[in-house]
Design a protein around this motif. Structure first.
Motif, short mmCIF file in Angstrom:
data_model
loop_
_atom_site.label_atom_id
_atom_site.label_comp_id
_atom_site.label_asym_id
_atom_site.label_seq_id
_atom_site.Cartn_x
_atom_site.Cartn_y
_atom_site.Cartn_z
N ARG A 145 0.84 -1.20 0.00
CA ARG A 145 0.00 0.00 0.00
C ARG A 145 0.88 1.25 0.00
O ARG A 145 2.08 1.18 0.17
CB ARG A 145 -0.93 0.00 1.22
CG ARG A 145 -1.90 -1.16 1.24
CD ARG A 145 -2.81 -1.10 2.45
NE ARG A 145 -3.79 -2.18 2.45
CZ ARG A 145 -4.73 -2.33 3.35
NH1 ARG A 145 -4.82 -1.46 4.36
NH2 ARG A 145 -5.58 -3.34 3.28
N SER A 146 0.22 2.38 -0.13
CA SER A 146 0.93 3.66 -0.14
C SER A 146 0.56 4.47 1.10
O SER A 146 -0.49 4.25 1.72
CB SER A 146 0.59 4.46 -1.39
OG SER A 146 1.06 3.81 -2.56
N ASP A 147 1.46 5.39 1.45
CA ASP A 147 1.23 6.33 2.54
C ASP A 147 1.35 7.76 2.00
O ASP A 147 2.10 8.01 1.06
CB ASP A 147 2.28 6.17 3.64
CG ASP A 147 2.29 4.79 4.28
OD1 ASP A 147 1.20 4.21 4.43
OD2 ASP A 147 3.38 4.30 4.60
N LEU A 148 0.63 8.67 2.61
CA LEU A 148 0.91 10.09 2.42
C LEU A 148 1.92 10.46 3.51
O LEU A 148 1.59 10.44 4.70
CB LEU A 148 -0.35 10.93 2.55
CG LEU A 148 -0.13 12.45 2.49
CD1 LEU A 148 0.49 12.87 1.16
CD2 LEU A 148 -1.43 13.20 2.74
N VAL A 149 3.15 10.78 3.10
CA VAL A 149 4.25 11.02 4.04
C VAL A 149 4.50 12.50 4.16
O VAL A 149 4.54 13.23 3.16
CB VAL A 149 5.52 10.29 3.56
CG1 VAL A 149 6.72 10.67 4.41
CG2 VAL A 149 5.30 8.77 3.61
N LEU A 150 4.65 12.97 5.40
CA LEU A 150 4.98 14.36 5.70
C LEU A 150 6.35 14.41 6.36
O LEU A 150 6.59 13.74 7.37
CB LEU A 150 3.94 14.99 6.63
CG LEU A 150 2.59 15.41 6.03
CD1 LEU A 150 1.79 14.21 5.55
CD2 LEU A 150 1.78 16.20 7.07
N LEU A 151 7.25 15.21 5.76
CA LEU A 151 8.60 15.39 6.29
C LEU A 151 8.80 16.85 6.68
O LEU A 151 8.22 17.76 6.07
CB LEU A 151 9.65 15.03 5.23
CG LEU A 151 9.60 13.63 4.63
CD1 LEU A 151 10.69 13.49 3.56
CD2 LEU A 151 9.76 12.56 5.70
N ASP A 152 9.63 17.08 7.68
CA ASP A 152 10.05 18.44 8.02
C ASP A 152 10.97 18.95 6.91
O ASP A 152 11.99 18.32 6.60
CB ASP A 152 10.78 18.44 9.36
CG ASP A 152 11.19 19.83 9.80
OD1 ASP A 152 12.16 20.38 9.23
OD2 ASP A 152 10.56 20.37 10.72
N ALA A 153 10.62 20.05 6.29
CA ALA A 153 11.38 20.53 5.13
C ALA A 153 12.81 20.92 5.51
O ALA A 153 13.72 20.79 4.69
CB ALA A 153 10.67 21.70 4.48
N GLU A 154 13.03 21.38 6.72
CA GLU A 154 14.37 21.80 7.12
C GLU A 154 15.27 20.61 7.39
O GLU A 154 16.42 20.56 6.93
CB GLU A 154 14.30 22.68 8.37
CG GLU A 154 15.66 23.19 8.82
CD GLU A 154 15.58 24.08 10.04
OE1 GLU A 154 16.63 24.63 10.44
OE2 GLU A 154 14.47 24.24 10.60
N THR A 155 14.76 19.61 8.09
CA THR A 155 15.61 18.49 8.53
C THR A 155 15.40 17.21 7.73
O THR A 155 16.21 16.28 7.83
CB THR A 155 15.32 18.18 9.99
OG1 THR A 155 13.97 17.71 10.13
CG2 THR A 155 15.52 19.41 10.86
N LEU A 156 14.29 17.12 6.98
CA LEU A 156 13.88 15.92 6.27
C LEU A 156 13.52 14.77 7.21
O LEU A 156 13.44 13.62 6.80
CB LEU A 156 14.94 15.45 5.25
CG LEU A 156 15.30 16.45 4.14
CD1 LEU A 156 16.24 15.79 3.13
CD2 LEU A 156 14.04 16.98 3.44
#
Length: 445
Positions: free
Chosen positions: A410-421
């Motif tokens: 399956r797939s996930d909607l992933v959220l990362l911190d743009a500064e630190t990844l």
């Protein structure tokens, strides 16, 4: 079997609706809107000669509000008549959700829940629209270059206002009939790519040359009704000059200045801006395209590259930032047309656009690139930047995109911190989102 019908490229055939999705981590409370992405998803077997760009479009969306993932939906774009179902980009403008495709295709409006409303002419844009309009962050207007195989050596520059209607439109003469997937915008210029992937009637198998006036009927038959195994009628032309044009925003064809560059192809712009008399354009550069592989973009690695046009001297400098193969570059779109520092992209493994598990972050001021690997068996897609607040700093925000996990299927909607990844959250979807094209965060008004 065609590589674009297998593994993560393989279409899904069930339209799903799921509510109250499971979340790992914590969704930021300020996220109120929908993340939407579109891609090719043929409902029936298109045949061995199928080109990835020609599958019917399917939109995948997740609704976030109050720290919850309220729903996931995937829906086909249901075209009317002989229209080609848009499959390349989905965004919101003037209160409408729009699915778009290039090469003369008609934009389609979708409901908030992603069902198809029908064709949308964007206030009489002629000759179809584009897959890559760019919004000016100051005016809210959409700037675009549109092309079609029926137009010969003419393309259109259009500006769609915040009311959803055309404010300005003018024709631009190019060398031949190129594929113009993207353009760029600066404070005072529209940037036009006239590059050596051009219309090739011979790509429509078994058809002799036809007069130009018959071309539209021929291609319509080939692409929309399944003949010629849905071949894309564009290929690499080694004799075609490669050049970049600068058109003043309110100008006409007579005002375009053209600057020659080494042969290459550009699908996507990261961003562009002006610095004194220079125009700086950051793109993902391919050495060539559709020269040996005619099922998809599989001609070797592509790199983040800067073209600096010295408008005073009439010259262009070219600089490659690093050796990572990549695609789908994005930036903080509050800075579209203005000087930027950071960009983000999906790492590409082997050839073509098969992504691996790597998200790339570029600092174009320091010239450094940071990698974030999400783990074996995971495949990233395009990640877009969402600022933490309207006035937050350039790098203060979230990167958001779909990631396929081979372990779960399956797939996930992933959220990362743009500064630190670093990880912020993951929304777990009820199915797989196939490898696809472009998406955007559409905040609730």
């Amino acid at each position: 079997m065609n590589r674009y019908l297998q593994d993560t490229f393989a279409p899904v055939h069930e339209e799903l609706t799921a509510f109250d999705l499971e979340v790992t981590g914590t969704l930021p409370d300020h996220l109120d809107g929908r993340y939407l992405r579109i891609g090719p998803n043929p409902p029936t077997d298109p045949g061995e000669g199928y080109h990835w760009f020609l599958g019917e479009g399917m939109v995948h969306g997740v609704r976030l509000q109050d720290g919850r993932a309220e729903w996931y939906r995937n829906r086909y774009v249901r075209a009317q008549g002989d229209d080609f179902p848009p499959n390349t980009n989905v965004f919101e403008h003037a209160g409408r959700t729009l699915a778009v495709v290039e090469a003369g295709g008609t934009p389609y409006e979708l409901t908030h829940d992603l069902d198809t409303v029908g064709p949308c002419d964007l206030g009489t844009v002629t000759g179809g629209y584009t897959a890559h309009p760019h919004q000016d962050p100051e005016t809210g207007e959409l700037h675009a270059v549109s092309y079609s195989w029926t137009r010969g050596n003419l393309v259109d520059y259009s500006v769609v206002g915040t009311d959803g209607r055309v404010r300005h439109q003018t024709e631009i003469e190019v060398t031949g009939s190129p594929m113009i997937h993207d353009c760029a915008l600066t404070e005072h210029y529209l940037v036009v790519y006239d590059l050596p992937v051009t219309f090739d009637l011979g790509m429509v198998a078994g058809e002799p040359p036809r007069p130009l006036q018959a071309t539209d009927r021929l291609i319509d038959q080939a692409l929309r009704h399944g003949t010629a195994a849905r071949q894309l009628p564009y290929s690499w032309d080694a004799d075609y000059p490669a050049r970049i044009g600068l058109l003043p925003r309110e100008g006409t064809d007579a005002d375009v200045r053209w600057f020659e560059i080494d042969p290459c192809y550009v699908f996507h712009t990261l961003n562009a801006y002006e610095e004194g008399t220079d125009v700086v354009i950051d793109v993902v550069r391919h050495d060539r395209m559709f020269a040996t592989d005619f099922s998809g973009p599989n001609e070797g690695p592509a790199h983040l590259t800067r073209f600096t046009i010295d408008t005073a001297a009439g010259t262009v400098r070219e600089h490659r930032f690093d050796e990572h193969s990549q695609e789908f570059p994005r930036h903080d779109e509050r800075l579209t047309g203005r000087r930027h520092r950071f960009g983000y992209a999906a790492g590409v493994v082997a050839a073509g656009v098969r992504t691996g598990d790597t998200v790339l972050k570029h600092d174009v001021v320091s010239g450094t690139t940071t990698e974030r690997r999400l783990g074996a068996g995971r495949e990233v897609s395009e990640f877009c930047f969402v600022p933490s607040a309207p006035d937050s700093a350039e790098d203060d925000g979230i990167l958001m995109g779909y990631v396929f996990d081979a372990g779960t299927g399956r797939s996930d909607l992933v959220l990362l911190d743009a500064e630190t990844l670093e990880d912020i959250a993951a929304v777990h979807l009820p199915g797989r989102v196939p490898a696809g094209f472009h998406g955007n965060w559409t905040p609730t008004a």
